[in-house]
Design a protein around this motif. Sequence first.
Motif, PDB file in Angstrom:
ATOM      1  N   VAL A 119      -0.061  14.691   6.032  1.00 20.58           N
ATOM      2  CA  VAL A 119      -1.085  14.344   5.030  1.00 20.58           C
ATOM      3  C   VAL A 119      -1.382  15.546   4.136  1.00 20.58           C
ATOM      4  O   VAL A 119      -1.684  16.636   4.623  1.00 20.58           O
ATOM      5  CB  VAL A 119      -2.372  13.846   5.725  1.00 20.58           C
ATOM      6  CG1 VAL A 119      -3.499  13.663   4.712  1.00 20.58           C
ATOM      7  CG2 VAL A 119      -2.096  12.534   6.455  1.00 20.58           C
ATOM      8  N   GLU A 120      -1.269  15.325   2.827  1.00 16.82           N
ATOM      9  CA  GLU A 120      -1.576  16.389   1.860  1.00 16.82           C
ATOM     10  C   GLU A 120      -2.874  16.107   1.103  1.00 16.82           C
ATOM     11  O   GLU A 120      -3.406  16.977   0.436  1.00 16.82           O
ATOM     12  CB  GLU A 120      -0.403  16.544   0.878  1.00 16.82           C
ATOM     13  CG  GLU A 120       0.852  17.082   1.560  1.00 16.82           C
ATOM     14  CD  GLU A 120       2.057  17.206   0.630  1.00 16.82           C
ATOM     15  OE1 GLU A 120       2.805  18.183   0.767  1.00 16.82           O
ATOM     16  OE2 GLU A 120       2.244  16.324  -0.226  1.00 16.82           O
TER      17      GLU A 120
ATOM     18  N   SER B 262      -2.669   6.062   7.688  1.00 20.12           N
ATOM     19  CA  SER B 262      -3.220   4.972   8.514  1.00 20.12           C
ATOM     20  C   SER B 262      -2.455   3.676   8.289  1.00 20.12           C
ATOM     21  O   SER B 262      -2.213   2.925   9.237  1.00 20.12           O
ATOM     22  CB  SER B 262      -4.688   4.722   8.169  1.00 20.12           C
ATOM     23  OG  SER B 262      -5.412   5.895   8.327  1.00 20.12           O
ATOM     24  N   ALA B 263      -2.071   3.419   7.030  1.00 21.42           N
ATOM     25  CA  ALA B 263      -1.329   2.188   6.726  1.00 21.42           C
ATOM     26  C   ALA B 263       0.008   2.187   7.468  1.00 21.42           C
ATOM     27  O   ALA B 263       0.411   1.175   8.048  1.00 21.42           O
ATOM     28  CB  ALA B 263      -1.110   2.072   5.221  1.00 21.42           C
TER      29      ALA B 263
ATOM     30  N   ARG C 184       0.835  -1.216   0.000  1.00 20.90           N
ATOM     31  CA  ARG C 184       0.000   0.000   0.000  1.00 20.90           C
ATOM     32  C   ARG C 184       0.866   1.261   0.000  1.00 20.90           C
ATOM     33  O   ARG C 184       0.476   2.282  -0.554  1.00 20.90           O
ATOM     34  CB  ARG C 184      -0.914   0.029   1.231  1.00 20.90           C
ATOM     35  CG  ARG C 184      -1.946  -1.080   1.268  1.00 20.90           C
ATOM     36  CD  ARG C 184      -2.679  -1.092   2.600  1.00 20.90           C
ATOM     37  NE  ARG C 184      -1.773  -1.374   3.731  1.00 20.90           N
ATOM     38  CZ  ARG C 184      -2.167  -1.413   4.993  1.00 20.90           C
ATOM     39  NH1 ARG C 184      -3.429  -1.160   5.311  1.00 20.90           N
ATOM     40  NH2 ARG C 184      -1.304  -1.691   5.948  1.00 20.90           N
ATOM     41  N   ILE C 185       2.028   1.200   0.644  1.00 20.37           N
ATOM     42  CA  ILE C 185       2.817   2.429   0.818  1.00 20.37           C
ATOM     43  C   ILE C 185       4.307   2.305   0.497  1.00 20.37           C
ATOM     44  O   ILE C 185       5.033   3.299   0.555  1.00 20.37           O
ATOM     45  CB  ILE C 185       2.680   2.989   2.261  1.00 20.37           C
ATOM     46  CG1 ILE C 185       3.015   1.920   3.301  1.00 20.37           C
ATOM     47  CG2 ILE C 185       1.304   3.593   2.491  1.00 20.37           C
ATOM     48  CD1 ILE C 185       3.107   2.466   4.733  1.00 20.37           C
TER      49      ILE C 185
ATOM     50  N   SER D 213      -1.681  10.493   1.569  1.00 21.52           N
ATOM     51  CA  SER D 213      -3.119  10.539   1.849  1.00 21.52           C
ATOM     52  C   SER D 213      -3.392  10.054   3.272  1.00 21.52           C
ATOM     53  O   SER D 213      -2.513   9.467   3.919  1.00 21.52           O
ATOM     54  CB  SER D 213      -3.880   9.651   0.867  1.00 21.52           C
ATOM     55  OG  SER D 213      -3.601   8.282   1.152  1.00 21.52           O
ATOM     56  N   THR D 214      -4.621  10.276   3.712  1.00 21.22           N
ATOM     57  CA  THR D 214      -5.030   9.789   5.033  1.00 21.22           C
ATOM     58  C   THR D 214      -4.899   8.268   5.090  1.00 21.22           C
ATOM     59  O   THR D 214      -4.468   7.712   6.100  1.00 21.22           O
ATOM     60  CB  THR D 214      -6.485  10.209   5.321  1.00 21.22           C
ATOM     61  OG1 THR D 214      -6.540  11.639   5.273  1.00 21.22           O
ATOM     62  CG2 THR D 214      -6.953   9.746   6.680  1.00 21.22           C
TER      63      THR D 214
END
Length: 120
Positions: free
Chosen positions: A117-118, A82-83, A26-27, A77-78
Amino acid sequence: MRSHSGKKAITAVVDEFVANVAADARINKFFALTASDPKRMATFKGNLVDQICQAGGGPCTYAGKSMKEAHAGMGVSTADFSALVEDLVKALDKLKVGEKEKNELLSVLGPMNSDIVEKP
Ligand code: HEM
């Protein structure tokens, strides 16, 4: 994580955390450049250790960039945030960091999302 010997425990958490992030589809693309250069990775980990140590009351001093500077333009991102926190919690749980320390750390890091977070 308040004593000096806590630095060893924090380093173990950071190693585990970064391994989780590297394996997290995811990241992990955000960290491609970091992972490609061992020196850069070592600096990044050192900064994380100092930041977590300082957040836990010292005695380390974080000398890296501000969270706003460090993440500017990445488009985090949010969901990305979170990830990453999930990967950190996994590391804290695996290394059996106590609930109290865990919650203390998360309560210091959580509010940083407004600087990181942008893409809310
Ligand atoms: C509470 C959450 C976070 C904390 C405490 C944190 C902490 C840090 C620190 C201490 C640095 C090093 C700054 C410096 O070099 O001076 C950094 C860099 C970086 N962060 Fe974060 N971060 C967080 C969230 C995120 C998220 C959600 C992403 C992307 C998904 C991310 C991606 C990166 C990347 C790519 C770098 C650059 C690493 C390098 O220099 O090679 N961070 N972060």
